[in-house]
Design an enzyme around this catalytic site. Structure first.
Site, mmCIF file in Angstrom:
data_model
loop_
_atom_site.group_PDB
_atom_site.id
_atom_site.type_symbol
_atom_site.label_atom_id
_atom_site.label_comp_id
_atom_site.label_asym_id
_atom_site.label_seq_id
_atom_site.Cartn_x
_atom_site.Cartn_y
_atom_site.Cartn_z
ATOM 1 C CG PHE A 129 31.319 118.196 2.614
ATOM 2 C CD1 PHE A 129 32.391 117.781 1.847
ATOM 3 C CD2 PHE A 129 30.340 117.272 2.949
ATOM 4 C CE1 PHE A 129 32.493 116.459 1.417
ATOM 5 C CE2 PHE A 129 30.424 115.954 2.534
ATOM 6 C CZ PHE A 129 31.512 115.546 1.760
ATOM 7 C CG ASP A 217 23.606 120.629 2.065
ATOM 8 O OD1 ASP A 217 22.964 119.898 2.841
ATOM 9 O OD2 ASP A 217 24.712 120.303 1.586
ATOM 10 C CE LYS A 246 25.213 114.072 7.078
ATOM 11 N NZ LYS A 246 26.030 112.854 7.236
#
Length: 405
Positions: A129, A217, A246
């Protein structure tokens, strides 16, 4: 208050918070909760950290935005710190993780184009994802998030995560067209899936040999989540490209794409941009977050408390009939269950004063702030066991009773 004016893209619990402090949140009625999800790995230094609050307050009174038509001092400071910590050379700032991954994908395209590849391919992982833009959806997996958006842009080849033989087979067929490999060091949304030991190091070697970019990522794994600044540091490698978001802003929207010089220099003025990316407020908060993690020793704490949490959960749940596996690294932990029970789990945990996340329907994902202490680890263990017991009673399954810590 009605939510009828909001687009129906989420399934929130009937729970709203009025304030937060450290590892705790309080709802509108004043009830306290232990936050073991941290805004999905965002509030790494805890809610309302006084230094973050002070940085936001002061910067808001000085300067919020000028655009990238001008130099931004805090942007340069944050870029310098991130390159020092990572071993990469240059940074482009975005507003989110999806944007950071879009930046990485654009670099992969440019890299292929400069090599004379007419239709460059990027290797990605099954069950990955990377975001919800059309480009990052193309690089992601899972029919639910992709439904209705086909045809998706981009040329990608998917291989099983952790399977070097599958990657080598793809190289034999498409090697001349491949420009990069993009992956999460630990797959978060798919249930905290860890790669086999040595996998990243083997990928680094293959990318070097084949002149591919290794793009990581680290949006969820970065900024101390796994007990190192970045998850790739556990294997002693450095990628060509890395994306962050984040935890970098602790709740203030910011994303970043870092790259080695030879890759970063593929961008030229006008080839990429962002109106809000790297504004003074976001970058000052990012600098403050990194300082807090260093000064409070939160990398060490994440490693120690993560190990303690894994040990305690395995001790309490090793014989539980619904628990398939407990896995994780640092304070990124997944408890895989035998059967889906997302809604029941979330409600039961809430009722026990614990906030958790359930991903892929049946994996409890624990992502507490990096500031948690021994007592809070025990509170999480107790809350998870009580939650499982409540769900079992609701479903008429067997018992789970935690031992006294």
């Amino acid at each position: 208050m009605t939510a009828a004016c909001l687009m129906n893209t989420y399934q929130p619990l009937p729970l709203s918070f009025a304030k937060g402090l450290g590892t705790r949140l309080w709802d509108q009625a004043g009830r306290e909760y232990l936050d073991a999800v941290a805004g999905v790995a965002v509030t790494n230094v805890g809610h309302s950290h006084p230094r973050v609050v002070a940085a936001i307050s002061e910067q808001a009174g000085l300067l919020l935005h000028t655009s990238n038509l001008y130099s931004i001092d805090w942007q340069q400071r944050l870029a310098q710190k991130l390159t020092q910590l990572s071993g990469l050379d240059q940074v482009f700032f975005n507003n989110s993780g999806a944007e950071a991954n879009e930046t990485a994908l654009k670099l992969a395209r440019l890299y292929g184009w400069h090599k004379g590849i007419e239709q460059p391919l990027v290797v990605v992982m099954e069950n990955a994802f990377h975001g919800r833009t059309l480009g990052t959806l193309s690089a992601s997996d899972g029919p639910a998030v992709r439904l209705g958006y086909q045809p998706l842009p981009g040329n990608f080849i998917k291989v099983p995560f952790g399977d070097l033989a599958a990657l080598d087979k793809v190289a034999e067929t498409y090697g001349q067209r491949i420009s990069a490999v993009l992956l999460e060091p630990i797959q978060g949304e798919s249930g905290v899936q860890l790669a086999p030991p040595g996998y990243l190091k083997a990928l680094r070697e293959r990318c070097n040999r084949r002149a591919w970019l290794l793009m990581l990522d680290e949006i969820q794994t970065g900024i101390g989540r796994t007990g190192q600044w970045f998850a790739f540091q556990h294997e002693g490698i450095v990628p060509d490209v890395m994306t962050l978001a984040k935890g970098l802003g602790n709740g203030i929207p910011i994303g970043a794409c870092l790259a080695r010089n030879n890759v970063a220099q593929l961008f030229t003025p006008g080839s990429h941009g962002s109106t809000f990316g790297g504004n003074p407020l976001a970058c000052r908060v990012g600098c403050t977050v990194l300082e807090i993690i260093e000064e409070q020793g939160l990398l060490t704490n994440a490693k120690r408390q993560g190990e303690r949490l894994l040990v305690r959960l395995r001790a309490e749940l090793s014989d539980h009939p619904e628990v398939v596996q407990i896995r994780g690294q640092g304070l990124m932990i997944g408890i895989e269950l035998a059967h889906p029970c997302r809604d029941l789990m979330l409600i039961a945990a809430r009722d026990h004063g614990l906030l958790i996340n359930v991903t892929r329907g049946k994996t409890i994902r624990l992502l507490p702030p990096l500031t948690i202490d021994d007592r809070e680890v025990e509170m999480i263990v107790r809350g998870v066991c009580q939650t499982l017991k409540s769900v079992q009673q609701a479903q008429g399954v067997s018992d789970c009773t935690p031992a006294q810590a």
